[in-house]
Design a protein around this motif. Sequence first.
Motif, mmCIF file in Angstrom:
data_model
loop_
_atom_site.group_PDB
_atom_site.id
_atom_site.type_symbol
_atom_site.label_atom_id
_atom_site.label_comp_id
_atom_site.label_asym_id
_atom_site.label_seq_id
_atom_site.Cartn_x
_atom_site.Cartn_y
_atom_site.Cartn_z
ATOM 1 N N UNK A 193 42.503 -4.992 77.956
ATOM 2 C CA UNK A 193 41.782 -6.153 78.960
ATOM 3 C C UNK A 193 40.651 -6.547 79.202
ATOM 4 N N UNK A 194 40.234 -7.608 79.668
ATOM 5 C CA UNK A 194 38.888 -8.225 79.603
ATOM 6 C C UNK A 194 38.894 -9.043 81.458
ATOM 7 N N UNK A 195 38.378 -8.572 81.678
ATOM 8 C CA UNK A 195 38.279 -9.135 82.893
ATOM 9 C C UNK A 195 36.446 -9.770 82.626
ATOM 10 N N UNK A 196 36.106 -10.967 83.543
ATOM 11 C CA UNK A 196 34.861 -11.417 82.961
ATOM 12 C C UNK A 196 33.967 -12.188 84.718
ATOM 13 N N UNK A 197 32.936 -11.763 84.625
ATOM 14 C CA UNK A 197 31.708 -11.809 85.840
ATOM 15 C C UNK A 197 30.604 -12.431 85.678
ATOM 16 N N UNK A 198 30.157 -13.605 86.227
ATOM 17 C CA UNK A 198 29.064 -14.047 86.204
ATOM 18 C C UNK A 198 28.335 -13.867 87.213
ATOM 19 N N UNK A 199 27.075 -14.155 87.122
ATOM 20 C CA UNK A 199 26.359 -14.071 87.885
ATOM 21 C C UNK A 199 24.718 -14.857 88.181
ATOM 22 N N UNK A 200 23.959 -15.262 88.587
ATOM 23 C CA UNK A 200 22.954 -15.501 88.863
ATOM 24 C C UNK A 200 21.967 -15.307 88.955
ATOM 25 N N UNK A 201 20.958 -15.350 89.045
ATOM 26 C CA UNK A 201 19.468 -14.628 88.891
ATOM 27 C C UNK A 201 18.839 -13.507 88.238
ATOM 28 N N UNK A 202 18.212 -13.016 88.396
ATOM 29 C CA UNK A 202 17.401 -11.722 87.264
ATOM 30 C C UNK A 202 18.564 -11.234 86.585
ATOM 31 N N UNK A 203 18.273 -10.740 85.353
ATOM 32 C CA UNK A 203 19.009 -10.863 84.571
ATOM 33 C C UNK A 203 19.631 -9.252 84.655
ATOM 34 N N UNK A 204 19.099 -8.364 84.666
ATOM 35 C CA UNK A 204 18.307 -6.576 84.645
ATOM 36 C C UNK A 204 18.600 -6.169 85.898
ATOM 37 N N UNK A 205 18.622 -6.921 86.920
ATOM 38 C CA UNK A 205 18.713 -6.737 88.131
ATOM 39 C C UNK A 205 20.391 -6.893 88.708
ATOM 40 N N UNK A 206 20.932 -7.862 88.192
ATOM 41 C CA UNK A 206 22.341 -8.017 88.033
ATOM 42 C C UNK A 206 23.207 -7.182 88.011
ATOM 43 N N UNK A 207 22.544 -6.979 86.539
ATOM 44 C CA UNK A 207 24.022 -6.010 85.567
ATOM 45 C C UNK A 207 23.481 -4.410 86.877
ATOM 46 N N UNK A 208 22.892 -3.821 87.214
ATOM 47 C CA UNK A 208 22.793 -2.907 87.531
ATOM 48 C C UNK A 208 23.479 -3.446 88.905
ATOM 49 N N UNK A 209 23.541 -4.235 89.875
ATOM 50 C CA UNK A 209 23.834 -4.443 90.811
ATOM 51 C C UNK A 209 25.578 -4.520 91.103
ATOM 52 N N UNK A 210 25.472 -5.325 90.013
ATOM 53 C CA UNK A 210 27.216 -5.358 89.489
ATOM 54 C C UNK A 210 27.388 -3.840 89.203
#
Length: 143
Positions: free
Chosen positions: A82-99
């Motif tokens: 099962x695969x879900x997707x998420x997309x975000x805008x902004x600083x990449x590393x920060x967004x990974x940690x935040x997510x």
Amino acid sequence: MINKKISKIFVPLDGSKNSQRGLETAITLARNCGATITGFYSINAQPHSEFKGSPSVEKSLNKEVEKIMEKAKTLAAQNGIVFKDKIAMGEIGYNIIKATHGKTKYDMIVMGSRGRSIKKEIFFGSVSNYVIHTSKIPVLIVK
């Protein structure tokens, strides 16, 4: 006996060969653990970008992101994951940690390494380096 179960794997994607290897490794882990995968694409948008608001650039980028996510979703489905997707805008590393440390709790981050030289990494850092040192959950870097 270790009781830690891996049920949710987070995979940052950018369309590169390294992120593809990260996805393939995550699929193997997910198959063995019965886990789901969330693919994540972060659009590195600068606050005052000259491209901001340009419909042709945004449209092209969105198509590219959709293509990357669709390819990842197909590969996961072919392997019964099962695969879900998420997309975000902004600083990449920060967004990974935040997510990964937000409402949804993930058990592991699996990501590709860019393979930068050590000299460049000292001056510029890297997303994987940032994630390793900031994450509170296990991170697997795939070369």
